[in-house]
Write a protein that holds these residues in place. Structure first.
Motif, short mmCIF file in Angstrom:
data_model
loop_
_atom_site.label_atom_id
_atom_site.label_comp_id
_atom_site.label_asym_id
_atom_site.label_seq_id
_atom_site.Cartn_x
_atom_site.Cartn_y
_atom_site.Cartn_z
N UNK A 1 0.85 -1.17 0.00
CA UNK A 1 0.00 0.00 0.00
C UNK A 1 0.90 1.24 0.00
N UNK A 2 0.56 2.19 -0.81
CA UNK A 2 1.35 3.41 -0.91
C UNK A 2 1.09 4.33 0.29
N UNK A 3 1.98 5.31 0.44
CA UNK A 3 1.89 6.19 1.60
C UNK A 3 0.63 7.04 1.59
N UNK A 4 0.24 7.58 0.44
CA UNK A 4 -0.96 8.42 0.39
C UNK A 4 -2.22 7.59 0.62
N UNK A 5 -2.22 6.30 0.20
CA UNK A 5 -3.36 5.43 0.47
C UNK A 5 -3.46 5.12 1.96
N UNK A 6 -2.30 4.90 2.61
CA UNK A 6 -2.29 4.63 4.04
C UNK A 6 -2.73 5.86 4.83
N UNK A 7 -2.35 7.05 4.36
CA UNK A 7 -2.78 8.28 5.04
C UNK A 7 -4.29 8.43 4.96
N UNK A 8 -4.88 8.14 3.80
CA UNK A 8 -6.34 8.20 3.66
C UNK A 8 -7.00 7.14 4.54
N UNK A 9 -6.43 5.95 4.60
CA UNK A 9 -6.96 4.88 5.44
C UNK A 9 -6.93 5.29 6.91
N UNK A 10 -5.85 5.93 7.34
CA UNK A 10 -5.74 6.38 8.74
C UNK A 10 -6.74 7.50 9.02
N UNK A 11 -6.93 8.42 8.06
CA UNK A 11 -7.90 9.50 8.26
C UNK A 11 -9.32 8.96 8.36
N UNK A 12 -9.62 7.89 7.60
CA UNK A 12 -10.95 7.28 7.68
C UNK A 12 -11.19 6.61 9.03
N UNK A 13 -10.12 6.21 9.71
CA UNK A 13 -10.24 5.51 10.99
C UNK A 13 -9.79 6.37 12.18
N UNK A 14 -9.79 7.68 12.02
CA UNK A 14 -9.38 8.57 13.10
C UNK A 14 -10.33 8.44 14.29
N UNK A 15 -9.77 8.42 15.50
CA UNK A 15 -10.48 8.27 16.78
C UNK A 15 -11.14 6.90 16.93
N UNK A 16 -10.68 5.92 16.19
CA UNK A 16 -11.18 4.56 16.34
C UNK A 16 -10.08 3.68 16.93
N UNK A 17 -10.50 2.61 17.57
CA UNK A 17 -9.56 1.66 18.20
C UNK A 17 -9.11 0.68 17.13
N UNK A 18 -7.81 0.67 16.83
CA UNK A 18 -7.28 -0.13 15.74
C UNK A 18 -6.07 -0.94 16.20
N UNK A 19 -5.72 -1.92 15.39
CA UNK A 19 -4.48 -2.67 15.55
C UNK A 19 -3.61 -2.32 14.36
N UNK A 20 -2.47 -1.70 14.61
CA UNK A 20 -1.56 -1.27 13.55
C UNK A 20 -0.50 -2.35 13.31
N UNK A 21 -0.34 -2.76 12.06
CA UNK A 21 0.66 -3.74 11.66
C UNK A 21 1.76 -3.00 10.90
#
Length: 96
Positions: A1-21
């Motif tokens: 996954x590219x960096x800009x795609x990961x940034x969008x993915x993180x923005x979509x999940x802001x303030x949510x409880x996640x597991x980061x790999x």
């Protein structure tokens, strides 16, 4: 996954409880707190039961203190930073 795609993915999940790999196989759970161009910041829960002093003192003291000395407020979360380029993915986790 590219960096800009990961940034969008993180923005979509802001303030949510996640597991980061990460790409090196490390995992960390927490709340997505902040995202900038290079980093994502997670608020990771702090487990205070790891260092139980009762393991070293098997008997209760005669006069227990009224507050832990030295007194300082305990943090519930600490901030962990991850580079966006090192993230492999995020998984949503249930938060109870």
């Amino acid at each position: 996954m590219e960096k800009h795609e990961m940034k969008k993915w993180c923005k979509d999940h802001k303030y949510r409880y996640v597991l980061a790999h990460t790409k090196d196989g490390w995992c960390c759970d927490g709340f997505v707190e902040h995202i900038d161009d290079e980093m994502v910041y997670l608020a990771v829960p702090h487990c205070d039961n790891q260092y139980d002093p009762r393991g070293f003192f098997p008997y209760p003291p005669l006069y227990p203190p009224l507050y832990p000395y030295p007194y300082y407020p305990r943090r519930r979360f600490y901030r962990q930073a991850f580079p966006l380029a090192a993230l492999l993915g995020l998984s949503l986790l249930p938060f109870f």
